[in-house]
Design a protein around this motif. Structure first.
Motif, PDB file in Angstrom:
ATOM      1  N   PRO A 187       2.302   5.141  -0.646  1.00 20.28           N
ATOM      2  CA  PRO A 187       1.480   6.374  -0.287  1.00 20.28           C
ATOM      3  C   PRO A 187       0.671   7.119  -1.381  1.00 20.28           C
ATOM      4  O   PRO A 187      -0.482   7.504  -0.894  1.00 20.28           O
ATOM      5  CB  PRO A 187       2.809   7.395  -0.130  1.00 20.28           C
ATOM      6  CG  PRO A 187       3.867   6.346   0.257  1.00 20.28           C
ATOM      7  CD  PRO A 187       3.692   5.089  -0.514  1.00 20.28           C
TER       8      PRO A 187
ATOM      9  N   ILE B 266      -7.156   5.850  -2.132  1.00 20.73           N
ATOM     10  CA  ILE B 266      -8.064   5.119  -1.426  1.00 20.73           C
ATOM     11  C   ILE B 266      -8.562   6.070  -0.562  1.00 20.73           C
ATOM     12  O   ILE B 266     -10.097   6.398  -0.302  1.00 20.73           O
ATOM     13  CB  ILE B 266      -7.258   4.024  -0.557  1.00 20.73           C
ATOM     14  CG1 ILE B 266      -6.889   2.898  -1.274  1.00 20.73           C
ATOM     15  CG2 ILE B 266      -8.266   3.540   0.563  1.00 20.73           C
ATOM     16  CD1 ILE B 266      -6.034   1.755  -0.603  1.00 20.73           C
ATOM     17  N   ASP B 267      -8.148   7.066   0.286  1.00 22.69           N
ATOM     18  CA  ASP B 267      -8.472   7.959   1.179  1.00 22.69           C
ATOM     19  C   ASP B 267      -9.288   9.080   0.319  1.00 22.69           C
ATOM     20  O   ASP B 267     -10.373   9.273   0.650  1.00 22.69           O
ATOM     21  CB  ASP B 267      -7.323   8.568   1.694  1.00 22.69           C
ATOM     22  CG  ASP B 267      -6.646   8.126   3.031  1.00 22.69           C
ATOM     23  OD1 ASP B 267      -7.090   6.916   3.215  1.00 22.69           O
ATOM     24  OD2 ASP B 267      -5.512   8.534   3.124  1.00 22.69           O
TER      25      ASP B 267
ATOM     26  N   ILE C   5      -8.421  -1.033   6.488  1.00 17.70           N
ATOM     27  CA  ILE C   5      -8.424   0.244   5.777  1.00 17.70           C
ATOM     28  C   ILE C   5      -9.954   0.960   5.948  1.00 17.70           C
ATOM     29  O   ILE C   5      -9.869   2.074   6.467  1.00 17.70           O
ATOM     30  CB  ILE C   5      -8.040   0.375   4.458  1.00 17.70           C
ATOM     31  CG1 ILE C   5      -6.446   0.247   4.585  1.00 17.70           C
ATOM     32  CG2 ILE C   5      -8.310   1.762   3.692  1.00 17.70           C
ATOM     33  CD1 ILE C   5      -5.690   0.002   3.161  1.00 17.70           C
TER      34      ILE C   5
ATOM     35  N   LYS D 295      -2.501   4.814  -0.755  1.00 14.52           N
ATOM     36  CA  LYS D 295      -3.149   5.166   0.100  1.00 14.52           C
ATOM     37  C   LYS D 295      -3.959   6.358  -0.020  1.00 14.52           C
ATOM     38  O   LYS D 295      -5.209   6.625   0.300  1.00 14.52           O
ATOM     39  CB  LYS D 295      -2.252   5.323   1.369  1.00 14.52           C
ATOM     40  CG  LYS D 295      -2.966   5.469   2.603  1.00 14.52           C
ATOM     41  CD  LYS D 295      -4.131   4.491   3.050  1.00 14.52           C
ATOM     42  CE  LYS D 295      -4.368   4.637   4.640  1.00 14.52           C
ATOM     43  NZ  LYS D 295      -5.704   5.467   4.477  1.00 14.52           N
ATOM     44  N   SER D 296      -3.392   7.450  -0.572  1.00 18.06           N
ATOM     45  CA  SER D 296      -3.951   8.653  -0.963  1.00 18.06           C
ATOM     46  C   SER D 296      -5.073   8.447  -1.808  1.00 18.06           C
ATOM     47  O   SER D 296      -6.003   9.349  -1.870  1.00 18.06           O
ATOM     48  CB  SER D 296      -2.848   9.329  -1.599  1.00 18.06           C
ATOM     49  OG  SER D 296      -3.554  10.988  -2.022  1.00 18.06           O
TER      50      SER D 296
ATOM     51  N   ILE E 247       0.711  -1.194  -0.017  1.00 17.21           N
ATOM     52  CA  ILE E 247      -0.022   0.071  -0.005  1.00 17.21           C
ATOM     53  C   ILE E 247       0.848   1.324   0.069  1.00 17.21           C
ATOM     54  O   ILE E 247       1.206   1.550   0.817  1.00 17.21           O
ATOM     55  CB  ILE E 247      -1.208  -0.044   1.534  1.00 17.21           C
ATOM     56  CG1 ILE E 247      -1.623  -1.255   1.194  1.00 17.21           C
ATOM     57  CG2 ILE E 247      -1.930   1.124   1.137  1.00 17.21           C
ATOM     58  CD1 ILE E 247      -2.817  -1.528   0.270  1.00 17.21           C
TER      59      ILE E 247
ATOM     60  N   VAL F 196      -7.069  -1.257  -5.358  1.00 15.10           N
ATOM     61  CA  VAL F 196      -5.859  -2.160  -4.733  1.00 15.10           C
ATOM     62  C   VAL F 196      -5.748  -3.238  -5.754  1.00 15.10           C
ATOM     63  O   VAL F 196      -4.421  -3.790  -5.996  1.00 15.10           O
ATOM     64  CB  VAL F 196      -6.669  -2.743  -3.516  1.00 15.10           C
ATOM     65  CG1 VAL F 196      -5.902  -3.692  -2.729  1.00 15.10           C
ATOM     66  CG2 VAL F 196      -6.583  -1.650  -2.465  1.00 15.10           C
TER      67      VAL F 196
ATOM     68  N   LYS G 298      -6.445  -6.388   4.767  1.00 15.77           N
ATOM     69  CA  LYS G 298      -5.730  -5.253   4.632  1.00 15.77           C
ATOM     70  C   LYS G 298      -7.040  -4.195   4.354  1.00 15.77           C
ATOM     71  O   LYS G 298      -6.962  -2.987   4.782  1.00 15.77           O
ATOM     72  CB  LYS G 298      -4.497  -5.138   3.626  1.00 15.77           C
ATOM     73  CG  LYS G 298      -3.801  -3.605   3.808  1.00 15.77           C
ATOM     74  CD  LYS G 298      -3.260  -3.349   5.112  1.00 15.77           C
ATOM     75  CE  LYS G 298      -2.416  -2.089   5.342  1.00 15.77           C
ATOM     76  NZ  LYS G 298      -2.245  -1.950   6.881  1.00 15.77           N
TER      77      LYS G 298
END
Length: 176
Positions: free
Chosen positions: A14, A20-21, A62, A17-18, A12, A43, A58
């Motif tokens: 950065p 996904i956020d 999240i 993750k950004s 995952i 993902v 995972k």
């Protein structure tokens, strides 16, 4: 490639993750689960087009849901893969309209050309061939999905050309 325990490196980044956020931000804070489908797409795309049990766990972490909630979705939809798939995945629509117009014959032809069974992947990891449910293009049968694109009114000659184009790197699957 059946009945094997596949391992997968979970990465995952950065950037992932950004993304996904950002997807989660489209839903109310108490409804993070609503982002499950788009998060799974992101993902899976970032992990060689498949989702291991550990990666599903995972995603659950999240989204602050249980792993079984993720597993239920992944096992329901054919667009999520639970094992390594080929770089080029030929997804043949096998619902009645497509079947009546020869989709099963085209799937069998592709498998024969690639030396694999339906649901299988070539030894070099280049191709997988699977049957899926409705892709919503009944008027263009027989058809298949390849990455983000539909290949319609298929014939054996077209399948031969698609295979050659894939081998030559002429088909780009995603514009990400």
């Amino acid at each position: 490639m059946e009945n094997k325990n596949y391992t997968q490196v979970i990465n995952i980044t950065p950037e992932l993750k950004s993304r996904i956020d950002e997807l989660i931000s489209h839903y109310p804070a108490d409804k993070r689960k609503s982002a499950l489908l788009p998060v799974l797409h992101e993902v899976q795309d970032a992990h060689d087009n498949w989702l291991s049990a550990d990666l599903m766990a995972k995603v659950a972490e999240i989204l602050e849901i249980t792993p079984i909630e993720v597993f239920e979705v992944v096992t329901f939809y054919t667009m999520y893969n639970q094992k390594p798939m080929g770089k080029y995945m030929f997804e043949f629509c096998l619902t009645s309209c497509c079947s009546l117009r020869g989709a099963e014959d085209m799937l069998e032809y592709a498998c024969e050309k690639l030396g694999i069974q339906p649901g299988g992947t070539t030894e070099d990891g280049m191709f997988s061939v699977v049957g899926v449910q409705c892709l919503g293009a009944c008027g263009y049968a027989p058809m298949m999905q390849l990455g983000d694109f539909y290949k319609e009114h298929l014939t054996p000659a077209q399948i031969d050309q698609i295979i050659e184009d894939c081998k030559a790197g002429k088909i780009i699957l995603h514009d990400k």
